[in-house]
Design a protein around this motif. Sequence first.
Motif, PDB file in Angstrom:
ATOM      1  N   ALA A  77       0.823  -1.213   0.000  1.00  0.00           N
ATOM      2  CA  ALA A  77       0.000   0.000   0.000  1.00  0.00           C
ATOM      3  C   ALA A  77       0.852   1.256   0.000  1.00  0.00           C
ATOM      4  N   HIS A  78       2.083   1.146   0.490  1.00  0.00           N
ATOM      5  CA  HIS A  78       3.026   2.265   0.485  1.00  0.00           C
ATOM      6  C   HIS A  78       4.052   2.131  -0.642  1.00  0.00           C
ATOM      7  N   LEU A  79       3.723   1.279  -1.648  1.00  0.00           N
ATOM      8  CA  LEU A  79       4.581   1.071  -2.823  1.00  0.00           C
ATOM      9  C   LEU A  79       5.957   0.540  -2.446  1.00  0.00           C
ATOM     10  N   ASP A  80       6.003  -0.281  -1.420  1.00  0.00           N
ATOM     11  CA  ASP A  80       7.247  -0.894  -0.967  1.00  0.00           C
ATOM     12  C   ASP A  80       7.176  -2.390  -1.243  1.00  0.00           C
ATOM     13  N   LEU A  81       8.027  -2.866  -2.133  1.00  0.00           N
ATOM     14  CA  LEU A  81       8.042  -4.291  -2.482  1.00  0.00           C
ATOM     15  C   LEU A  81       8.866  -5.121  -1.506  1.00  0.00           C
ATOM     16  N   GLY A  82       9.513  -4.505  -0.561  1.00  0.00           N
ATOM     17  CA  GLY A  82      10.304  -5.244   0.409  1.00  0.00           C
ATOM     18  C   GLY A  82      11.767  -5.337   0.022  1.00  0.00           C
ATOM     19  N   ARG A  83      12.463  -6.242   0.686  1.00  0.00           N
ATOM     20  CA  ARG A  83      13.899  -6.416   0.494  1.00  0.00           C
ATOM     21  C   ARG A  83      14.196  -7.853   0.110  1.00  0.00           C
ATOM     22  N   SER A  84      15.035  -8.025  -0.903  1.00  0.00           N
ATOM     23  CA  SER A  84      15.392  -9.357  -1.367  1.00  0.00           C
ATOM     24  C   SER A  84      16.329 -10.033  -0.380  1.00  0.00           C
ATOM     25  N   VAL A  85      16.010 -11.272  -0.062  1.00  0.00           N
ATOM     26  CA  VAL A  85      16.857 -12.039   0.839  1.00  0.00           C
ATOM     27  C   VAL A  85      18.148 -12.460   0.139  1.00  0.00           C
ATOM     28  N   ALA A  86      18.040 -12.883  -1.111  1.00  0.00           N
ATOM     29  CA  ALA A  86      19.201 -13.393  -1.840  1.00  0.00           C
ATOM     30  C   ALA A  86      20.170 -12.282  -2.235  1.00  0.00           C
ATOM     31  N   PHE A  87      19.638 -11.119  -2.641  1.00  0.00           N
ATOM     32  CA  PHE A  87      20.480 -10.035  -3.129  1.00  0.00           C
ATOM     33  C   PHE A  87      20.805  -8.998  -2.048  1.00  0.00           C
ATOM     34  N   SER A  88      20.092  -9.057  -0.915  1.00  0.00           N
ATOM     35  CA  SER A  88      20.284  -8.085   0.178  1.00  0.00           C
ATOM     36  C   SER A  88      20.140  -6.660  -0.319  1.00  0.00           C
ATOM     37  N   ARG A  89      19.158  -6.451  -1.161  1.00  0.00           N
ATOM     38  CA  ARG A  89      18.885  -5.140  -1.742  1.00  0.00           C
ATOM     39  C   ARG A  89      17.382  -4.939  -1.826  1.00  0.00           C
ATOM     40  N   PRO A  90      16.917  -3.705  -1.972  1.00  0.00           N
ATOM     41  CA  PRO A  90      15.488  -3.480  -2.189  1.00  0.00           C
ATOM     42  C   PRO A  90      15.014  -4.167  -3.468  1.00  0.00           C
ATOM     43  N   ILE A  91      13.882  -4.831  -3.364  1.00  0.00           N
ATOM     44  CA  ILE A  91      13.367  -5.584  -4.520  1.00  0.00           C
ATOM     45  C   ILE A  91      13.076  -4.657  -5.685  1.00  0.00           C
ATOM     46  N   ARG A  92      12.606  -3.460  -5.391  1.00  0.00           N
ATOM     47  CA  ARG A  92      12.305  -2.513  -6.468  1.00  0.00           C
ATOM     48  C   ARG A  92      13.540  -2.218  -7.313  1.00  0.00           C
ATOM     49  N   ASP A  93      14.693  -2.054  -6.689  1.00  0.00           N
ATOM     50  CA  ASP A  93      15.912  -1.764  -7.432  1.00  0.00           C
ATOM     51  C   ASP A  93      16.343  -2.961  -8.276  1.00  0.00           C
ATOM     52  N   VAL A  94      16.220  -4.165  -7.710  1.00  0.00           N
ATOM     53  CA  VAL A  94      16.617  -5.364  -8.443  1.00  0.00           C
ATOM     54  C   VAL A  94      15.738  -5.557  -9.676  1.00  0.00           C
ATOM     55  N   ILE A  95      14.423  -5.367  -9.510  1.00  0.00           N
ATOM     56  CA  ILE A  95      13.505  -5.560 -10.631  1.00  0.00           C
ATOM     57  C   ILE A  95      13.712  -4.485 -11.699  1.00  0.00           C
ATOM     58  N   LEU A  96      13.927  -3.246 -11.284  1.00  0.00           N
ATOM     59  CA  LEU A  96      14.129  -2.173 -12.256  1.00  0.00           C
ATOM     60  C   LEU A  96      15.393  -2.390 -13.083  1.00  0.00           C
ATOM     61  N   GLU A  97      16.383  -3.086 -12.531  1.00  0.00           N
ATOM     62  CA  GLU A  97      17.590  -3.387 -13.298  1.00  0.00           C
ATOM     63  C   GLU A  97      17.321  -4.425 -14.387  1.00  0.00           C
ATOM     64  N   ARG A  98      16.441  -5.378 -14.087  1.00  0.00           N
ATOM     65  CA  ARG A  98      16.184  -6.472 -15.021  1.00  0.00           C
ATOM     66  C   ARG A  98      15.012  -6.198 -15.963  1.00  0.00           C
ATOM     67  N   LEU A  99      14.127  -5.300 -15.580  1.00  0.00           N
ATOM     68  CA  LEU A  99      12.911  -5.072 -16.351  1.00  0.00           C
ATOM     69  C   LEU A  99      13.167  -4.578 -17.773  1.00  0.00           C
ATOM     70  N   PRO A 100      14.103  -3.645 -18.019  1.00  0.00           N
ATOM     71  CA  PRO A 100      14.296  -3.174 -19.400  1.00  0.00           C
ATOM     72  C   PRO A 100      14.624  -4.288 -20.384  1.00  0.00           C
ATOM     73  N   ALA A 101      15.417  -5.261 -19.986  1.00  0.00           N
ATOM     74  CA  ALA A 101      15.758  -6.354 -20.900  1.00  0.00           C
ATOM     75  C   ALA A 101      14.519  -7.161 -21.274  1.00  0.00           C
ATOM     76  N   THR A 102      13.661  -7.440 -20.300  1.00  0.00           N
ATOM     77  CA  THR A 102      12.436  -8.191 -20.584  1.00  0.00           C
ATOM     78  C   THR A 102      11.491  -7.389 -21.458  1.00  0.00           C
ATOM     79  N   LEU A 103      11.337  -6.101 -21.169  1.00  0.00           N
ATOM     80  CA  LEU A 103      10.465  -5.269 -21.988  1.00  0.00           C
ATOM     81  C   LEU A 103      10.972  -5.170 -23.422  1.00  0.00           C
ATOM     82  N   LEU A 104      12.272  -5.052 -23.580  1.00  0.00           N
ATOM     83  CA  LEU A 104      12.848  -4.983 -24.922  1.00  0.00           C
ATOM     84  C   LEU A 104      12.636  -6.288 -25.670  1.00  0.00           C
ATOM     85  N   LEU A 105      12.820  -7.413 -24.986  1.00  0.00           N
ATOM     86  CA  LEU A 105      12.626  -8.712 -25.610  1.00  0.00           C
ATOM     87  C   LEU A 105      11.163  -8.926 -25.977  1.00  0.00           C
ATOM     88  N   MET A 106      10.260  -8.658 -25.028  1.00  0.00           N
ATOM     89  CA  MET A 106       8.836  -8.849 -25.283  1.00  0.00           C
ATOM     90  C   MET A 106       8.318  -7.899 -26.352  1.00  0.00           C
TER      91      MET A 106
END
Length: 328
Positions: A77-106
Motif C-alpha cells: 500500500a506504500h509502494l514498498d516491495l520489500g527487500r530481497s533475501v538473496a540479493f540483500s537489496r530493495p526488490i524494487r531496485d533489483v527488478i528495475l535493473e532487469r525489467l528493461p531487458a524483458t520489456l525490450l525482448l517482449m
Amino acid sequence: MIRALRLLRRRLIGSVFVLLIVVVGSFALLEAAPGDAVDAYIVSTGGDAGLVEALRQRWGLDQSEPTRLANYLWALAHLDLGRSVAFSRPIRDVILERLPATLLLMGSATALSFGLGSLLGVVAGARPGSPRDRILSIGSLALYAVPGFWLGLVLSVVFAVQLRWLPIAGIETIASGKTGLARAADIARHLVLPVAALGFIYLALYLRMMRAGMAEVWRQDFVRALVARGIPRRRIVIRHVARNALLPLVTMLGLQSAQMLGGSVVIESVFSVPGLGRLAQEAVADRDTPLLLGIILVSAVLVILVNLAVDIAYAFLDPRVGDGEARA
C-alpha cells in the motif's frame, strides 16, 4: 475520446481487485511450497540450529503466515516491495535493473509476431485455397507445433555456433565500452536470436488467425457486393477484408501478453538474457519469496497495462465495442 476514458477508468478499478487476488493467491501458493530462504541458505553454506533461528528472526520468517501477509499488503500500500533475501537489496531496485531487458525482448517479439504474422495472414487470406495459402498454412502449423526452447537451441546451434553470425548469449558485449548507436547495434545483434525464438511461435498463431478471419469475411454479403461492382481485388483485400479480420487479432494481442511473458522466462534462460525470467529462476532457486512475489506482481501489472492498451485500441477501431459498458 470520453467513452474511451470512461472505459479505461472502469478497467483500472477492476485491476485493483485483480492485483489483490494475484498477490494473495501467489503468497498462499508460495507458502504451501516446501522450504524457505533459510533452508536454501543453510544448504549452500551450512550452519547450526542457532544460525537458523537467527536468520528466521532477521528475515521475519518466524512470524505466522497471516501476519506476514498483512505486513506485505501494508508495505505494498506504500509502494514498498520489500527487500530481497538473496540479493540483500530493495526488490524494487533489483527488478528495475532487469525489467528493461524483458520489456525490450517482449516488445520486439510482439512487434515481429503481430506485424509479420498479420502481413503473411493477409497474403494467405487474399486468395483462400490458393497454393500460397496452403503453403503458408502448413508452414505456420508446423512452426506453431515447435517448442520455443527447442527452436531457440536450434537457432543458437546454427547461427551462433556453426555460422558464427550472431552472439550466442547475453544482452550485450560485456565491458565493450560501446555507447550511443554502437551500443544499440550491439544490443540488437544479441536480441536477434531470442526475439526470433520467442516471436516465431506467436507469428504462426497470428498468421492462422488472420487467414481464418479473412476467409470468413470473404463469405459476407457486402464483400460479394463489392466484387460484383467490379472494385479491384487489391482494394477489397486491404480496405475491407483485412480491416474487418484485424479486430480479433487485436483481442488476441492482449490475451497473448501473459503467454509471451511466460515464454520469455524460458527464452531468457536459453540465451542468458538478464531479464525478469532469469531473475525469477534465481529467486526460485534461493527460495526468495519476497523477490518472487515482486516479480509476479510486476508481471501482472505489465499484463494488465497491455490489456488496457488493447481495450483502448479496440474502442477506437470499433466504436460499438464496450459502448454500453462505458456509459454505465
